[in-house]
Design a protein around this motif. Structure first.
Motif, PDB file in Angstrom:
ATOM      1  N   VAL A   8      44.360  31.897  28.211  1.00  0.00           N
ATOM      2  CA  VAL A   8      45.251  32.621  28.925  1.00  0.00           C
ATOM      3  C   VAL A   8      44.332  34.734  28.786  1.00  0.00           C
ATOM      4  CG1 VAL A   8      47.667  34.965  28.444  1.00  0.00           C
ATOM      5  CG2 VAL A   8      47.316  32.331  27.215  1.00  0.00           C
ATOM      6  N   PRO A   9      44.183  34.960  29.920  1.00  0.00           N
ATOM      7  CA  PRO A   9      42.773  36.074  31.136  1.00  0.00           C
ATOM      8  C   PRO A   9      44.080  36.793  30.339  1.00  0.00           C
ATOM      9  CG  PRO A   9      43.946  35.179  32.656  1.00  0.00           C
ATOM     10  CD  PRO A   9      44.962  33.942  31.709  1.00  0.00           C
TER      11      PRO A   9
ATOM     12  N   THR B  84      47.706  38.545  31.255  1.00  0.00           N
ATOM     13  CA  THR B  84      47.875  37.879  32.412  1.00  0.00           C
ATOM     14  C   THR B  84      48.508  36.514  32.549  1.00  0.00           C
ATOM     15  OG1 THR B  84      45.470  37.944  32.836  1.00  0.00           O
ATOM     16  CG2 THR B  84      46.388  39.973  33.364  1.00  0.00           C
ATOM     17  N   THR B  85      48.317  36.411  33.906  1.00  0.00           N
ATOM     18  CA  THR B  85      48.952  34.652  33.448  1.00  0.00           C
ATOM     19  C   THR B  85      47.527  33.822  34.478  1.00  0.00           C
ATOM     20  OG1 THR B  85      50.607  35.378  35.125  1.00  0.00           O
ATOM     21  CG2 THR B  85      51.900  35.045  32.992  1.00  0.00           C
ATOM     22  N   ALA B  86      47.326  34.526  35.499  1.00  0.00           N
ATOM     23  CA  ALA B  86      46.406  33.514  36.635  1.00  0.00           C
ATOM     24  C   ALA B  86      45.258  32.659  36.089  1.00  0.00           C
ATOM     25  CB  ALA B  86      45.492  34.965  36.932  1.00  0.00           C
ATOM     26  N   GLY B  87      45.719  31.731  36.629  1.00  0.00           N
ATOM     27  CA  GLY B  87      44.969  29.785  36.074  1.00  0.00           C
ATOM     28  C   GLY B  87      45.178  29.744  35.193  1.00  0.00           C
ATOM     29  N   THR B  88      46.362  29.850  34.915  1.00  0.00           N
ATOM     30  CA  THR B  88      47.063  28.860  33.388  1.00  0.00           C
ATOM     31  C   THR B  88      48.166  28.000  34.365  1.00  0.00           C
ATOM     32  OG1 THR B  88      48.453  30.908  33.165  1.00  0.00           O
ATOM     33  CG2 THR B  88      46.820  31.474  31.988  1.00  0.00           C
ATOM     34  N   ASP B  89      48.534  27.441  35.577  1.00  0.00           N
ATOM     35  CA  ASP B  89      49.382  26.672  35.442  1.00  0.00           C
ATOM     36  C   ASP B  89      49.675  25.443  34.633  1.00  0.00           C
ATOM     37  OD1 ASP B  89      48.969  28.325  37.740  1.00  0.00           O
ATOM     38  OD2 ASP B  89      47.464  27.246  39.316  1.00  0.00           O
ATOM     39  N   GLY B  90      50.919  24.868  35.290  1.00  0.00           N
ATOM     40  CA  GLY B  90      51.113  23.592  33.968  1.00  0.00           C
ATOM     41  C   GLY B  90      51.608  24.557  32.065  1.00  0.00           C
ATOM     42  N   THR B  91      51.327  25.631  31.643  1.00  0.00           N
ATOM     43  CA  THR B  91      51.573  26.229  30.830  1.00  0.00           C
ATOM     44  C   THR B  91      51.933  26.910  30.591  1.00  0.00           C
ATOM     45  OG1 THR B  91      49.423  26.919  30.171  1.00  0.00           O
ATOM     46  CG2 THR B  91      49.398  24.662  30.350  1.00  0.00           C
ATOM     47  N   TYR B  92      52.366  27.307  29.478  1.00  0.00           N
ATOM     48  CA  TYR B  92      53.314  28.548  29.018  1.00  0.00           C
ATOM     49  C   TYR B  92      51.916  29.641  28.555  1.00  0.00           C
ATOM     50  CZ  TYR B  92      57.537  26.289  29.917  1.00  0.00           C
ATOM     51  OH  TYR B  92      58.926  26.162  30.007  1.00  0.00           O
ATOM     52  N   VAL B  93      52.542  31.067  28.769  1.00  0.00           N
ATOM     53  CA  VAL B  93      51.634  32.832  28.204  1.00  0.00           C
ATOM     54  C   VAL B  93      52.966  33.146  27.531  1.00  0.00           C
ATOM     55  CG1 VAL B  93      50.575  34.255  29.282  1.00  0.00           C
ATOM     56  CG2 VAL B  93      50.151  31.823  30.086  1.00  0.00           C
ATOM     57  N   ILE B  94      52.358  33.848  26.791  1.00  0.00           N
ATOM     58  CA  ILE B  94      53.338  34.428  25.377  1.00  0.00           C
ATOM     59  C   ILE B  94      52.363  35.997  25.200  1.00  0.00           C
ATOM     60  CG2 ILE B  94      53.913  34.521  23.099  1.00  0.00           C
ATOM     61  CD1 ILE B  94      54.832  32.163  24.781  1.00  0.00           C
TER      62      ILE B  94
END
Length: 990
Positions: free
Chosen positions: A363-364, A406-416
């Motif tokens: 996660v960035p 942020t959420t960039a580059g985390t395709d296919g997963t969940y960011v918390i």
């Protein structure tokens, strides 16, 4: 360190719950806020109005980190109208205990209710009830202090103690009350500057301490009594008004104090003529742990961009829920946690999340602090439900810093996004404490053991590499080792001005090394930028000489080497640190904390030229020695720092390096870090840039004539309160070369200032570098001084040639002004053949950080731009340019806005032809509130001062070629400047 261990560390702090803490206090019945009686905790207290007895209560619920015994304290304000039989119930791990308290006495004190064991979490509490009471019941604050915390260190050094060292004759007195101890001292208003008191406490353990001073007040005291704090994290000075508030402790601030007697507070009498300086006492109190937690549900300090969903599906979240991004909209969503910090200081930062296998493992996260913008990645598949340490950063008080998920580059997963915690700490100084000023960073810990084919700098990604296996150094024992006679080294590519700008960014070098000169008579390099191959371009280089056992640093400029050589022990087992820095027109060097004579300090002198040139000879650099006869050499670290580096930071670099290798005893006794490693001091003056909304507000204001023009247009310039700081009437040729020159002006400094024309340099006058000449050899005369004027000429000489000059040279040394009024009197007409195409004169301001920090966006303000094909158009423009090295959270694209003012006759100035060959004045006044443009002494327009213009600005004048009119231009164009003046206003001095 794991989150659990860090949390255990935090359990040492007391928990204080104020009545205003809605998250931890629950009220039953109606309570009234009041501040009528003093000595309350926080902003107020509550009382029951002496009504509804038995139906009102207040419950204080702490969030206990680790189960252990806690002392429980209650606080209230007292008076005769309070209840003397207030029932207080402590619900703890062993059950419930009721205590009766008398609130008619002990107001403002923390009254101990007893020691109780509390389980982890929020199962325990303290309940204040009104049952059976007569009189007002007060609810103010409750404190839960872990027994393991021990006693807070509180040291008071009285002026009569042996820890107070007196210089000069001081007189004891008790005439004015409010002193600490048996008396106080005064200087008898004599021998000013020759008397002082040094308060030197014996600090038991390193940590954060609040420092307070005390005096007795009277009208005959000074309003500017100097106090200086010398602590582990640096030196700070204060002026105290001793005419007021006597008999009280006045806090100077919180400081990192090292163990022992290395810290002191100095009271001076300098500058207090005619007044009595009072020396009473100084107090050193261990600071309470200060932490701030921002939860995702906090609408004030947590801002959400994009669509996030709340959830409680997974356990171990902080607060009432957590946020997730739904695994969609990647790159368009973020959550920002921005605390409102009461202290400027160093903070450990922690993140919390609820984790499962569907979380992102990268996660960035952007951390925007007072001196840096750091981008890191966190793995949310692990360590859920704990506070995860993500680094130590410097933050200013207020809301300038933040953590952004942020959420960039985390395709296919969940960011918390759950919660972030900021914990003030006493942190040891490292080069990372320099923040974004650390430009290049090669440290040995970035490498794996074994042969080194490449070593990547940790800041800009610059790779030093060696493709020949036999020449590859070896990473061993924590050092990069290069064996003698092997030509082992790492080659650094040539660095030029397009990205790396070494002539601007390379302001200091630190190298930690050991070298065996016992068996060599050769000379060679330890490190060099653009300095391999015998060229004069060393930006910089560090060399050795085995013939006389010396090492040398060299900053090369066209006039020669700027260097110092230091004798060195040829024994290759001893570690050394060399630190060299450029500041203004001077350079300085220290080896192992000593100057070239072996004394504490650094050696320094003025550089032969005031600037280093942009590289134009394509030589490479090197870590190690590029010659085949190299001696045994080991490198631990090589660091390059941008921006002016004060001596305090140079000493921190030196102290850090010497302690890193355990050779701190080789520092001179006077060195501030001989006895303890440096501690980080919070940076101030945090870089900020206008938000998109703030920028748009300026654009909208400037674009609305009813706001920016109509109320003010035609008002005469008023210089009341302004004084002339700089002026040039061009009675001599003061435009000089921007590398070798030393005049009022430097040319061109900004190569892009002349549009599609090629920029001409003025000639260099070796007999007097303060005087320029019309052009360098082979170029047409471009800078022509005559009859008290300076003319910039544009002409076609094998292609269009033109000129520009600035108030600073190509390294940023020269004149800059914060909040100036700038005025230039200039004229320009059509070309010598009557052409009205091509010419583009301008008067600019640019921001200081264009030179001092290439990781920050910089500002350009065009006070005036004229386009010869629009003779009555007065153009002004503001540009925000992205940094040379872009950091997360900062502007990534150029943005600009402008104002067009047509001088067509319906203005107070009347109809004006700006290319009529007559003189006109172009002015700009910048205040903390307004940027105001003037033409011929009358206001044209204004707009609110953006944050980017609240820094020193340098001045530039140019004559450029408009690219799309170049084919239509012909003849010679002259921009003639009669004078340029800069004024300053003391009211805006900081």
């Amino acid at each position: 360190m794991t989150g659990l261990l860090l949390l255990a560390q935090f359990s040492q702090a007391a928990i204080i719950i104020d009545n205003t803490d809605s998250a931890s206090v629950s009220l039953t019945g109606t309570w009234t806020s009041s501040s009528y009686h003093n000595a309350y905790y926080g902003s107020d207290y509550l009382h029951d109005g002496n009504t509804g007895k038995g139906s009102k209560s207040a419950t204080f619920t702490p969030d206990i980190i680790i189960a252990e015994d806690h002392e429980v304290f209650l606080r209230w304000t007292s008076s005769s109208g309070r209840a003397d039989n207030v029932p207080v119930t402590i619900n703890h791990a062993g059950g419930a205990t009721q205590v009766m308290v008398d609130q008619t006495a002990n107001g403002g004190d923390w009254v101990l209710l007893g020691t109780y064991n509390f389980a982890t979490g929020t199962t325990g509490n303290v309940v204040v009830s009104t049952t059976g009471t007569s009189g007002h019941v007060i609810v103010d604050a409750v404190q839960f202090a872990p027994v393991s915390e021990g006693q807070v260190v509180d040291i008071i050094v009285d002026s009569t103690d042996s820890e107070a060292i007196l210089t000069g004759n001081w007189t004891a007195s008790t005439n004015v009350g409010g002193y600490f101890g048996a008396n106080y001292l005064h200087d008898n208003s004599s021998e000013k500057g020759g008397k002082s008191v040094r308060y030197i406490p014996n600090i038991p353990t390193v940590g954060l301490y609040d420092i307070s001073v005390r005096w007795t007040a009277d009208d005959n005291r000074p309003e500017n009594t100097p106090f200086t704090v010398q602590a582990a994290d640096g030196t700070a000075s204060f002026l105290a008004d001793q005419t007021q508030a006597g008999g009280m402790w006045h806090t100077l601030g919180s400081f990192v104090m090292s163990e022992g007697s290395e810290n002191e507070v100095v009271l001076s009498t300098e500058g207090t003529n005619g007044k009595y300086v009072i020396a009473d006492a100084v107090r050193f109190t261990e600071s309470e742990l200060y932490e701030v937690i921002i939860d995702n549900s906090d609408s004030v300090y947590c801002s959400i961009s994009g669509n996030w969903s709340t959830s409680t599906t997974e356990n171990n979240y902080y607060g009432s829920n957590y946020l997730h991004d739904g695994s969609n909209g990647k790159g368009s969503k973020s959550v920002t946690f921005a605390p409102d910090l009461t202290h400027t200081g160093m903070y450990d930062v922690f993140m919390r999340w609820s984790g499962t296998s569907n979380r992102s493992d990268s996660v960035p996260v952007n951390v925007i602090s007072s001196n840096d913008a750091a981008g890191i990645y966190v793995n949310q598949q692990q360590n859920d439900g704990v506070w995860n340490y993500i680094g130590t950063y410097s933050f200013e008080a207020g809301t300038g810093g933040y953590v952004e998920v942020t959420t960039a580059g985390t395709d296919g997963t969940y960011v918390i996004a759950d919660a972030v915690k900021f914990v003030r700490t006493a942190a040891e100084w490292t080069p990372d404490s320099l923040g974004d000023r650390l430009w290049l960073d090669w440290r040995s810990e970035y490498l794996e053991e074994g042969p080194v084919s490449s070593w990547t700098d940790n800041r800009g990604g610059l790779v030093a590499a060696q493709t020949v296996e036999s020449r590859q150094p070896v990473m061993q024992n924590g050092e990069v080792f290069m064996e003698n006679n092997t030509q082992q080294n790492l080659i650094i590519p040539h660095l030029d001005g397009s990205k790396w700008v070494p002539h601007i960014t390379h302001r200091a070098v630190a190298i930690l090394f050991r070298i065996d000169l016992s068996n060599t008579n050769s000379t060679g390099t330890l490190f060099a930028i653009n300095g391999v191959g015998g060229s004069w371009e060393s930006q910089p280089s560090v060399r050795y000489n085995g013939q006389n056992n010396t090492v040398m640093v060299n900053w090369t400029t066209p006039s020669g080497w700027n260097n110092f050589s230091f004798p060195i022990d040829p024994d290759g087992s001893v570690w050394h640190c060399l630190v060299s820095r450029r500041e203004g027109k001077n350079f300085y060097v220290s080896l192992d904390g000593k100057d070239i004579n072996g004394n504490y300090g650094e050696s320094g002198k003025e550089m032969l030229d005031w600037a280093m040139p942009d590289s134009n000879i394509f030589n490479t650099g090197v870590i190690g020695d590029f010659r085949s006869w190299n001696p045994d050499l080991a490198i631990d670290s090589v660091l390059i720092v941008q921006g002016d580096v004060p001596v305090e930071d140079a000493e921190r670099l030196m102290g850090w390096a010497m302690w890193r290798r355990g050779v701190q005893d080789n520092l001179p006794a006077e060195h501030p870090y001989r006895h303890h490693a440096p501690y980080a001091r919070a940076e101030t003056g945090q870089f900020t840039e206008s938000t998109a909304a703030e920028w748009q507000a300026v654009v909208d204001f400037w674009g609305d004539a009813s706001l920016s023009e109509t109320p003010y247009v035609g008002d005469p310039v008023d210089l009341t309160g302004w004084t002339l700081d700089f002026g040039d009437d061009f009675d001599q040729h003061t435009v000089t070369d921007d590398v070798r020159g030393k005049g009022n002006w430097f040319s061109p400094t900004h190569q892009a200032a002349t549009g599609s024309a090629r920029t001409v340099k003025p000639g260099f006058n070796s007999a007097d570098p303060m005087i320029g000449s019309p052009a360098a050899n082979g170029s047409p005369d471009t800078y022509i001084q005559s009859n008290g004027t300076m003319t910039i000429r544009m002409q076609d000489s094998g292609g269009w040639k033109a000129g520009a000059f600035a108030s600073v040279n190509s390294n940023g040394f020269g004149r800059m002004w914060k909040y100036p009024y700038v005025e230039a009197r200039m004229k320009i007409g059509p070309s010598s053949t009557g052409s009205y195409r091509g010419a583009w004169p301008a008067l600019w301001l640019k921001s200081e950080n264009y030179f001092t920090n290439r990781t920050e966006t910089n500002l350009e303000y065009d006070i005036y731009e004229g386009y010869i094909s629009d003779v009555s158009g007065h153009h002004a423009a503001m540009h925000n340019w992205p940094a040379a090295r872009k950091l997360p959270g900062r502007l990534s694209d150029h943005r600009s806005t402008g104002n067009y003012f047509g001088l067509y006759g319906n203005t107070p100035q009347g109809h004006v032809d700006l290319f009529d060959g007559e003189y006109h004045t172009y002015g700009c006044m910048i205040t903390p509130d307004w940027v105001i443009n003037y033409f011929d002494g009358m206001e044209m327009h204004r707009f609110p001062t953006p944050i980017e213009m609240k820094q020193p600005l340098w001045l530039l004048v140019d004559l450029a070629m408009i690219s799309n009119e170049e084919s239509q231009a012909n003849g010679i164009y002259d921009l003639t400047i009669d004078y340029i003046r800069v004024y300053q206003n003391a009211a805006y001095a900081e």
